[in-house]
Design a protein around this motif. Sequence first.
Motif, short mmCIF file in Angstrom:
data_model
loop_
_atom_site.label_atom_id
_atom_site.label_comp_id
_atom_site.label_asym_id
_atom_site.label_seq_id
_atom_site.Cartn_x
_atom_site.Cartn_y
_atom_site.Cartn_z
N THR A 1 0.64 -1.12 0.09
CA THR A 1 -0.17 0.05 0.39
C THR A 1 0.97 1.13 -0.11
O THR A 1 1.50 1.17 0.75
CB THR A 1 -1.18 0.01 1.54
OG1 THR A 1 -1.70 -1.26 1.36
CG2 THR A 1 -1.74 1.62 1.22
N TYR A 2 0.46 2.05 -1.11
CA TYR A 2 1.92 2.92 -1.02
C TYR A 2 1.19 4.62 -0.92
O TYR A 2 -0.22 4.19 -1.37
CB TYR A 2 3.08 3.04 -2.23
CG TYR A 2 1.78 2.99 -3.74
CD1 TYR A 2 1.14 2.03 -4.50
CD2 TYR A 2 2.47 3.79 -4.44
CE1 TYR A 2 0.81 1.98 -5.38
CE2 TYR A 2 1.36 3.97 -5.50
CZ TYR A 2 0.67 2.94 -6.11
OH TYR A 2 -0.18 2.92 -7.61
N ALA A 3 1.88 5.15 -0.94
CA ALA A 3 1.30 7.07 -1.32
C ALA A 3 3.11 8.14 -1.31
O ALA A 3 3.70 7.54 -0.17
CB ALA A 3 0.86 7.70 0.20
N GLY A 4 2.71 9.05 -1.92
CA GLY A 4 3.10 9.53 -2.04
C GLY A 4 2.64 11.19 -2.72
O GLY A 4 2.18 11.42 -2.78
N LEU A 5 3.95 11.98 -1.72
CA LEU A 5 3.65 13.72 -2.04
C LEU A 5 4.82 14.14 -2.77
O LEU A 5 5.99 14.31 -2.17
CB LEU A 5 3.28 14.13 -0.49
CG LEU A 5 3.30 15.64 -0.88
CD1 LEU A 5 1.38 15.76 -1.41
CD2 LEU A 5 3.24 16.13 0.53
N PHE A 6 4.53 14.27 -3.95
CA PHE A 6 5.97 15.45 -4.97
C PHE A 6 5.46 16.99 -5.06
O PHE A 6 4.40 17.24 -6.57
CB PHE A 6 5.79 14.40 -6.07
CG PHE A 6 5.83 12.95 -6.06
CD1 PHE A 6 6.51 12.17 -5.23
CD2 PHE A 6 4.57 12.17 -6.14
CE1 PHE A 6 6.58 10.69 -5.13
CE2 PHE A 6 4.68 10.81 -5.95
CZ PHE A 6 6.00 9.66 -5.40
N GLY A 7 5.72 17.65 -4.57
CA GLY A 7 5.42 19.11 -4.49
C GLY A 7 3.21 19.18 -4.11
O GLY A 7 2.45 18.80 -3.85
N GLY A 8 3.88 18.67 -5.66
CA GLY A 8 2.04 19.67 -5.57
C GLY A 8 0.43 18.65 -6.03
O GLY A 8 -0.26 18.60 -6.54
N SER A 9 1.62 17.22 -6.31
CA SER A 9 1.12 16.55 -7.36
C SER A 9 1.13 14.68 -5.81
O SER A 9 1.93 15.22 -5.06
CB SER A 9 1.42 15.95 -8.25
OG SER A 9 2.69 15.12 -8.52
N LYS A 10 0.01 14.18 -6.14
CA LYS A 10 0.08 13.30 -4.79
C LYS A 10 -0.76 11.66 -6.07
O LYS A 10 -1.09 11.58 -7.05
CB LYS A 10 -0.87 13.40 -4.02
CG LYS A 10 -2.21 13.47 -4.65
CD LYS A 10 -3.38 13.02 -3.43
CE LYS A 10 -4.60 13.98 -3.97
NZ LYS A 10 -5.37 14.06 -2.33
N VAL A 11 0.34 10.96 -5.47
CA VAL A 11 -0.26 9.00 -5.94
C VAL A 11 -0.57 8.43 -4.36
O VAL A 11 0.14 8.48 -3.36
CB VAL A 11 1.17 8.55 -6.53
CG1 VAL A 11 0.92 9.38 -7.58
CG2 VAL A 11 1.92 8.24 -5.89
N HIS A 12 -1.49 7.44 -5.17
CA HIS A 12 -1.74 6.18 -3.94
C HIS A 12 -2.45 5.53 -4.20
O HIS A 12 -3.00 5.12 -5.67
CB HIS A 12 -2.49 6.71 -2.41
CG HIS A 12 -3.75 7.67 -2.67
ND1 HIS A 12 -4.26 6.83 -2.97
CD2 HIS A 12 -4.28 8.60 -3.18
CE1 HIS A 12 -5.66 7.26 -2.78
NE2 HIS A 12 -5.63 8.28 -3.54
N GLY A 13 -2.11 4.13 -3.90
CA GLY A 13 -2.89 2.53 -4.38
C GLY A 13 -2.34 2.06 -3.63
O GLY A 13 -1.48 1.73 -2.82
N VAL A 14 -2.54 0.44 -4.26
CA VAL A 14 -2.01 -0.74 -3.46
C VAL A 14 -1.59 -1.44 -4.96
O VAL A 14 -2.04 -1.92 -6.15
CB VAL A 14 -3.69 -1.65 -3.15
CG1 VAL A 14 -2.84 -3.01 -2.07
CG2 VAL A 14 -3.68 -0.69 -2.25
#
Lengths: 93, 162
Positions: free
Chosen positions: B128-141
């Motif tokens: 299960t992952y999540a990332g914050l890269f400045g103004g954008s984000k990702v998350h998922g499994v």
Amino acid sequence: MPPSSLLLSVFVTDGLSTTEIHEHGERHAPRQGEPPKAYGVIAAQAVLHQKLRIDRDDNPPLHANVIGWPNEKSERKSIAQHLAAAASLHIRP
Amino acid sequence: MSVCIDVVRLPHPNSSAVGDEAKEIQREEESIDEEILGAVLSGAKLRSSLRALATAVSERRFADWDGYGAKPASISAMMYAIGLLKRLPPEAPEPDISIDPDGEVALEWHRAPRLVFSVSVGPLGELTYAGLFGGSKVHGVETHMGDAIPRAIRAGIQRVYA
């Protein structure tokens, strides 16, 4: 990250000085008899911006829970990253 | 012609090599040195990560370790986390390792408050992952690791250090 209950325990510290916040934590949030080593501050607006809610119960005084966390863990992780980015850390002197 | 390459000589200061062939040999030497150095550092990084993982699991092996009903660190998740650590690309920095309240193992790469990527490894190997890269984000499994790190995980780590 919120705990398994999805109730993130916080204190509403508006108007308190750093010293008063440390004292409040020592009185109402000790861990195994030890005062908290630090606390984090985050604006309520940043919490609400993540579509979370603040449920104040004043038990103990000034206590509230951040509620409304999504069921999906990946979403909770993402929200936690946003909150951490908006928070400031205050280590006990 | 045979050439004895001294692969443990680091660095190559002020080589007196002249001519194309000598320069080519010097380039090969440097390339081999970098490879060996990379492998050594990668091994040291893995050992350090495994120690951090063992410490985190040991400190969180009892229920309610956070005082809010947390589950003990999952041994199964730890085993999958070891698999993930072993598969990390050599250039990936060492992650911070912690335990989530649900007992999963969390690996985090952090460069700045808004430049962070985190993966929680579950007891069945789910990621299960999540990332914050400045103004954008990702998350998922990602549900299956297989022999390679899933593309989304690899990309997330790379974005932190891009």
